[in-house]
Design a protein around this motif. Structure first.
Motif, PDB file in Angstrom:
ATOM      1  N   ALA A   1      12.248 -13.170  -5.822  1.00  0.00           N
ATOM      2  CA  ALA A   1      11.345 -13.085  -4.668  1.00  0.00           C
ATOM      3  C   ALA A   1      11.098 -11.636  -4.270  1.00  0.00           C
ATOM      4  O   ALA A   1       9.988 -11.260  -3.889  1.00  0.00           O
ATOM      5  N   SER A   2      12.138 -10.806  -4.383  1.00  0.00           N
ATOM      6  CA  SER A   2      11.993  -9.393  -4.006  1.00  0.00           C
ATOM      7  C   SER A   2      11.051  -8.656  -4.945  1.00  0.00           C
ATOM      8  O   SER A   2      10.481  -7.620  -4.575  1.00  0.00           O
ATOM      9  N   ALA A   3      10.883  -9.155  -6.163  1.00  0.00           N
ATOM     10  CA  ALA A   3       9.987  -8.521  -7.131  1.00  0.00           C
ATOM     11  C   ALA A   3       8.579  -9.102  -7.063  1.00  0.00           C
ATOM     12  O   ALA A   3       7.591  -8.362  -7.115  1.00  0.00           O
ATOM     13  N   TYR A   4       8.482 -10.419  -6.957  1.00  0.00           N
ATOM     14  CA  TYR A   4       7.176 -11.081  -7.066  1.00  0.00           C
ATOM     15  C   TYR A   4       6.292 -10.848  -5.846  1.00  0.00           C
ATOM     16  O   TYR A   4       5.148 -10.377  -5.971  1.00  0.00           O
ATOM     17  N   TYR A   5       6.795 -11.170  -4.663  1.00  0.00           N
ATOM     18  CA  TYR A   5       5.928 -11.118  -3.490  1.00  0.00           C
ATOM     19  C   TYR A   5       5.465  -9.701  -3.143  1.00  0.00           C
ATOM     20  O   TYR A   5       4.301  -9.507  -2.764  1.00  0.00           O
ATOM     21  N   PRO A   6       6.296  -8.652  -3.284  1.00  0.00           N
ATOM     22  CA  PRO A   6       5.794  -7.297  -2.998  1.00  0.00           C
ATOM     23  C   PRO A   6       4.953  -6.693  -4.124  1.00  0.00           C
ATOM     24  O   PRO A   6       4.389  -5.614  -3.955  1.00  0.00           O
ATOM     25  N   SER A   7       4.882  -7.359  -5.284  1.00  0.00           N
ATOM     26  CA  SER A   7       4.123  -6.806  -6.408  1.00  0.00           C
ATOM     27  C   SER A   7       2.631  -6.845  -6.169  1.00  0.00           C
ATOM     28  O   SER A   7       1.873  -6.030  -6.717  1.00  0.00           O
ATOM     29  N   GLY A   8       2.197  -7.837  -5.400  1.00  0.00           N
ATOM     30  CA  GLY A   8       0.768  -8.051  -5.227  1.00  0.00           C
ATOM     31  C   GLY A   8       0.130  -8.808  -6.378  1.00  0.00           C
ATOM     32  O   GLY A   8      -1.083  -9.022  -6.395  1.00  0.00           O
ATOM     33  N   PHE A   9       0.934  -9.261  -7.354  1.00  0.00           N
ATOM     34  CA  PHE A   9       0.416 -10.000  -8.513  1.00  0.00           C
ATOM     35  C   PHE A   9       0.342 -11.490  -8.176  1.00  0.00           C
ATOM     36  O   PHE A   9       1.373 -12.125  -7.917  1.00  0.00           O
ATOM     37  N   GLU A  10      -0.848 -12.064  -8.214  1.00  0.00           N
ATOM     38  CA  GLU A  10      -0.978 -13.498  -7.955  1.00  0.00           C
ATOM     39  C   GLU A  10      -0.270 -14.313  -9.033  1.00  0.00           C
ATOM     40  O   GLU A  10       0.467 -15.246  -8.747  1.00  0.00           O
ATOM     41  N   ASP A  11      -0.503 -13.953 -10.293  1.00  0.00           N
ATOM     42  CA  ASP A  11       0.117 -14.639 -11.423  1.00  0.00           C
ATOM     43  C   ASP A  11       0.912 -13.618 -12.221  1.00  0.00           C
ATOM     44  O   ASP A  11       0.359 -12.611 -12.680  1.00  0.00           O
TER      45      ASP A  11
ATOM     46  N   ILE B   1       2.951  -3.533 -14.324  1.00  0.00           N
ATOM     47  CA  ILE B   1       4.384  -3.736 -14.124  1.00  0.00           C
ATOM     48  C   ILE B   1       4.761  -3.308 -12.713  1.00  0.00           C
ATOM     49  O   ILE B   1       4.197  -2.354 -12.162  1.00  0.00           O
ATOM     50  N   PHE B   2       5.684  -4.052 -12.115  1.00  0.00           N
ATOM     51  CA  PHE B   2       6.228  -3.684 -10.809  1.00  0.00           C
ATOM     52  C   PHE B   2       7.722  -3.913 -10.839  1.00  0.00           C
ATOM     53  O   PHE B   2       8.192  -4.946 -11.327  1.00  0.00           O
ATOM     54  N   ILE B   3       8.470  -2.945 -10.364  1.00  0.00           N
ATOM     55  CA  ILE B   3       9.923  -3.061 -10.252  1.00  0.00           C
ATOM     56  C   ILE B   3      10.277  -2.920  -8.778  1.00  0.00           C
ATOM     57  O   ILE B   3       9.863  -1.956  -8.131  1.00  0.00           O
ATOM     58  N   GLN B   4      11.004  -3.877  -8.242  1.00  0.00           N
ATOM     59  CA  GLN B   4      11.418  -3.788  -6.849  1.00  0.00           C
ATOM     60  C   GLN B   4      12.151  -2.456  -6.638  1.00  0.00           C
ATOM     61  O   GLN B   4      13.106  -2.151  -7.350  1.00  0.00           O
ATOM     62  N   PRO B   5      11.736  -1.636  -5.663  1.00  0.00           N
ATOM     63  CA  PRO B   5      12.394  -0.342  -5.431  1.00  0.00           C
ATOM     64  C   PRO B   5      13.896  -0.462  -5.208  1.00  0.00           C
ATOM     65  O   PRO B   5      14.660   0.388  -5.679  1.00  0.00           O
TER      66      PRO B   5
ATOM     67  N   ALA C   1      -0.379 -21.871  -0.726  1.00  0.00           N
ATOM     68  CA  ALA C   1       1.056 -21.614  -0.568  1.00  0.00           C
ATOM     69  C   ALA C   1       1.318 -20.886   0.749  1.00  0.00           C
ATOM     70  O   ALA C   1       0.475 -20.121   1.233  1.00  0.00           O
ATOM     71  N   PRO C   2       2.489 -21.092   1.353  1.00  0.00           N
ATOM     72  CA  PRO C   2       2.783 -20.471   2.646  1.00  0.00           C
ATOM     73  C   PRO C   2       2.924 -18.954   2.584  1.00  0.00           C
ATOM     74  O   PRO C   2       2.829 -18.286   3.606  1.00  0.00           O
ATOM     75  N   LEU C   3       3.152 -18.393   1.416  1.00  0.00           N
ATOM     76  CA  LEU C   3       3.324 -16.950   1.300  1.00  0.00           C
ATOM     77  C   LEU C   3       2.661 -16.479   0.017  1.00  0.00           C
ATOM     78  O   LEU C   3       2.933 -17.004  -1.063  1.00  0.00           O
ATOM     79  N   ARG C   4       1.784 -15.513   0.116  1.00  0.00           N
ATOM     80  CA  ARG C   4       1.100 -14.984  -1.052  1.00  0.00           C
ATOM     81  C   ARG C   4       1.602 -13.569  -1.346  1.00  0.00           C
ATOM     82  O   ARG C   4       1.992 -12.838  -0.430  1.00  0.00           O
ATOM     83  N   PRO C   5       1.606 -13.173  -2.603  1.00  0.00           N
ATOM     84  CA  PRO C   5       2.031 -11.813  -2.948  1.00  0.00           C
ATOM     85  C   PRO C   5       1.178 -10.778  -2.228  1.00  0.00           C
ATOM     86  O   PRO C   5      -0.040 -10.928  -2.100  1.00  0.00           O
ATOM     87  N   MET C   6       1.845  -9.731  -1.747  1.00  0.00           N
ATOM     88  CA  MET C   6       1.188  -8.673  -1.001  1.00  0.00           C
ATOM     89  C   MET C   6       1.727  -7.331  -1.487  1.00  0.00           C
ATOM     90  O   MET C   6       2.943  -7.128  -1.523  1.00  0.00           O
TER      91      MET C   6
END
Length: 627
Positions: free
Chosen positions: A173-183, A359-363, A390-395
């Motif tokens: 969750a820490s990687a996906y939602y802050p990435s801004g990547f929908e898929d 690519i996104f890596i959680q800081p 969905a209740p929460l979308r990547p941002m």
């Protein structure tokens, strides 16, 4: 943000965890991070374990969280026992060893049931008995129960939660939602967490779905890297990065690689005893001593550089092989990463080179990021749906400046109390840039503290990038023994001039989580921040995310024609990065910096007492180059 100000955010969620690199985070109802800090910044103990009292206290001073939900990183008893039983069965089926056994599981289950912890958390042995067996409700107060909200209100109520989140789910969750990547493909790899060392998730339209999980004794990248770090004489919990840096000084020696691979793989076979478990148990000291003996007895024919190269090579190949085997159609796809293995910036570069679009890596990729991920997971599971989706979308995570910040009055008061002479500077950015260009070592303290293991300009030491000898003398001055060169903070608008293959990495590079091959311009103009292998762990400085640092580098490029400054963490060796003005001033008074730029104020080390300077900054021979 002044500590006296407390903001209220309806629907916000607190996440916390109390294991390795304990931390706390606050996330708004739409998923925006509001606060996040690791406990080590307050306790001054690296990788602090235990209840994050300092981080929680600071969070509560700055935000009104009386109505916030609380999510804790752990599994309930039933799921914990089930996961451990699966590990035991999988180990038996694959002829692997582990610290768990069927007998030990029966004993643990019996103790928990006897203590009334049928549905409660398992990871905190000192937790009071459940009140009525409800998850998250513990004895406390007249009601006999203490939930997550009471934990927020009452500083004495250390244990409480409204929901739980499994370790690798929190990483994901820490990687996906802050990435801004929908898929996106979401990959987590670490040493061990809830019996696992890795998971593959599918992130799609705001939902995370587990695709594959790996037990810690079948995907041993992180565990083996720690084991090797101990064998090489370093602290296995803290110094894996030294191996990454030292690896660039070695060469490809297939005999060395094969010998090391066999040694590590054999330790996980049934009938043997793996070093990773033993290093983290009662035999820790004896196991580390045994490993260090193997350095000479089994690997004496190989240099430390070639051995480090071998370890890095094995780690890269194992991660890349896992991706090739389990993730199809990587080209054109996005990938998000979290877990301690992805603190290895060279692995991250190799992953991007497989063909992923972005690519996104959680800081805060290590366990420090679990609190943030837990809060996001809670929102994804419990928030009302957004317009039928969905209740929460990547941002897209805009910055990592999520810790404590202090206003000018507070900073001035701290300076006055310590007796440090200073002046208020009208254009602090120009003043700092001019000092850096003149070869001075400047500590910068400004704005809110960074979240994660990397200093990103607000709690940083800044220097000139043109001196190729700086890796020797600055490490010596800061009492460090790093083999990696210092990192460059480069203006985003000049990144293509300095690095190759940056497309799709721009966001990740804002947080210094990936390496790049340097251009000839970078190698010639900024040798202080280019590693021996021609790479750099760059930080791209975007005006919108850190206008203060952006202005400093912009002034520096006007003076020198170079769009990068050297950026290293504001701390002494083995100490956490500083958190408060008091920390900054104390470190400055130790005498290893030339100047301190703290808020709009500038202090010159020449104004410190001569006695203190002589005691702490005496001259000595230049440290020998590592490579």
């Amino acid at each position: 943000m002044s500590p006296a100000r407390r903001d209220k955010h309806d629907g916000s969620v607190i996440g916390y965890h109390d294991s390795h690199s304990a931390s706390a985070a606050l996330v708004a109802s739409d998923g925006r991070p509001l606060y996040a800090s690791a406990e080590e910044r307050f306790s001054k103990r690296k990788l602090q374990k235990g209840y994050p009292s300092g981080a929680i206290a600071d969070l509560r001073r700055r935000f009104d969280v009386l109505d916030s939900q609380v999510c804790y990183v752990d599994l309930p008893l039933g799921a914990k026992v089930s996961r451990n039983a699966e590990l035991v069965w999988n180990s038996w089926a694959k002829r692997l060893n582990c610290e768990k056994s069927a007998g030990a599981l029966v004993g643990t289950l019996s103790r928990r049931v006897a203590n009334g912890q049928v549905d409660g958390i398992v990871g905190v042995d000192e937790a009071p008995k459940n009140g009525g067996g409800e998850p998250g409700r513990h004895d406390g107060g007249e009601s006999g129960r203490n939930d997550g909200r009471e934990f927020v209100r009452n500083s004495d109520a250390k244990i409480g939660y409204d929901s739980l989140c499994e370790h690798h789910t929190a990483h994901a969750a820490s990687a996906y939602y802050p990435s801004g990547f929908e898929d996106a493909v979401v990959l987590t790899i670490d040493g061990v967490g809830d019996c696992l060392s890795g998971c593959i998730f599918e992130g799609r339209a705001g939902r995370l779905t587990l695709q594959k999980k790996f037990y810690y004794n079948e995907l041993t990248v992180g565990a083996d890297y720690e084991t090797f770090t101990a064998m090489m004489g370093f602290n296995p919990d803290r110094h894996c990065g030294k191996i990454t840096g030292l690896a660039a000084c070695g060469r490809h020696n297939q005999v060395c690689i094969s010998t090391l691979d066999a040694f590590l793989s054999d330790s996980w076979r049934r009938g043997n005893r793996n070093f990773f478990d033993r290093m983290h148990g009662v035999e820790a000291d004896a196991t580390i001593a045994e490993l260090r003996g193997f350095r000479d007895s089994r690997f004496g024919a190989f240099s430390r550089e070639d051995l480090s190269y071998a370890m890095q090579h094995l780690a890269e190949e194992r991660v890349l092989s896992l991706i090739r085997e389990h993730i199809s159609d990587v080209r054109g796809r996005d990938i998000a990463l979290a877990g301690g293995v992805f603190a290895n910036v060279r692995i991250n570069q190799k992953i991007k080179q497989l063909g992923f679009r972005r690519i996104f890596i959680q800081p805060a990729m290590d366990d420090g990021g679990l609190a943030f991920g837990a809060a996001l997971h809670h929102l994804s599971e419990t928030a009302p749906p957004l317009s039928g989706t969905a209740p929460l979308r990547p941002m897209r995570m805009e910055n990592a400046f999520l810790g404590p910040g202090f206003d000018d009055d507070h900073i001035r008061e701290c300076l006055d109390l310590t007796g440090v002479r200073y002046e208020r500077v009208g254009n602090i950015a120009y003043a700092v840039a001019k000092l850096i260009a003149a070869g001075k070592v400047v500590g910068r303290f400004d704005g809110r503290m960074e979240f994660g293991p990397r200093a990103l300009g607000n709690r940083s030491i800044l220097c000139d990038t043109r001196d190729p000898t700086i890796n020797d003398w600055l490490n010596q001055r800061l009492q460090r023994t790093e083999f990696m060169p210092f990192a460059p903070a480069t203006l985003l608008e000049h990144a293509e001039q300095c690095y190759t293959e940056i497309e799709g990495c721009e966001h990740a590079a804002e947080f210094m989580t990936i390496t790049f091959d340097c251009t000839n311009f970078m190698r010639e103009m900024s040798p202080a921040v280019v590693h021996i292998d021609g790479t750099a762990r760059a930080q791209f400085v975007r005006e919108g995310s850190n206008p203060g640092l952006h202005e400093i580098v912009s002034e520096y490029v006007k003076l020198t024609g170079i769009p990068s400054v050297l950026n290293t963490s504001f701390n002494m060796h083995e100490s956490p990065i500083i958190a408060t003005p008091e920390d900054a001033i104390q470190t400055f008074r130790d005498g290893r910096l030339d100047y301190l730029a703290i808020g709009p104020f500038l202090a010159n080390a020449k104004n410190l007492s001569k006695r203190r300077q002589n005691a702490t900054q005496g001259s000595s021979k230049s440290m020998a180059a590592a490579c």
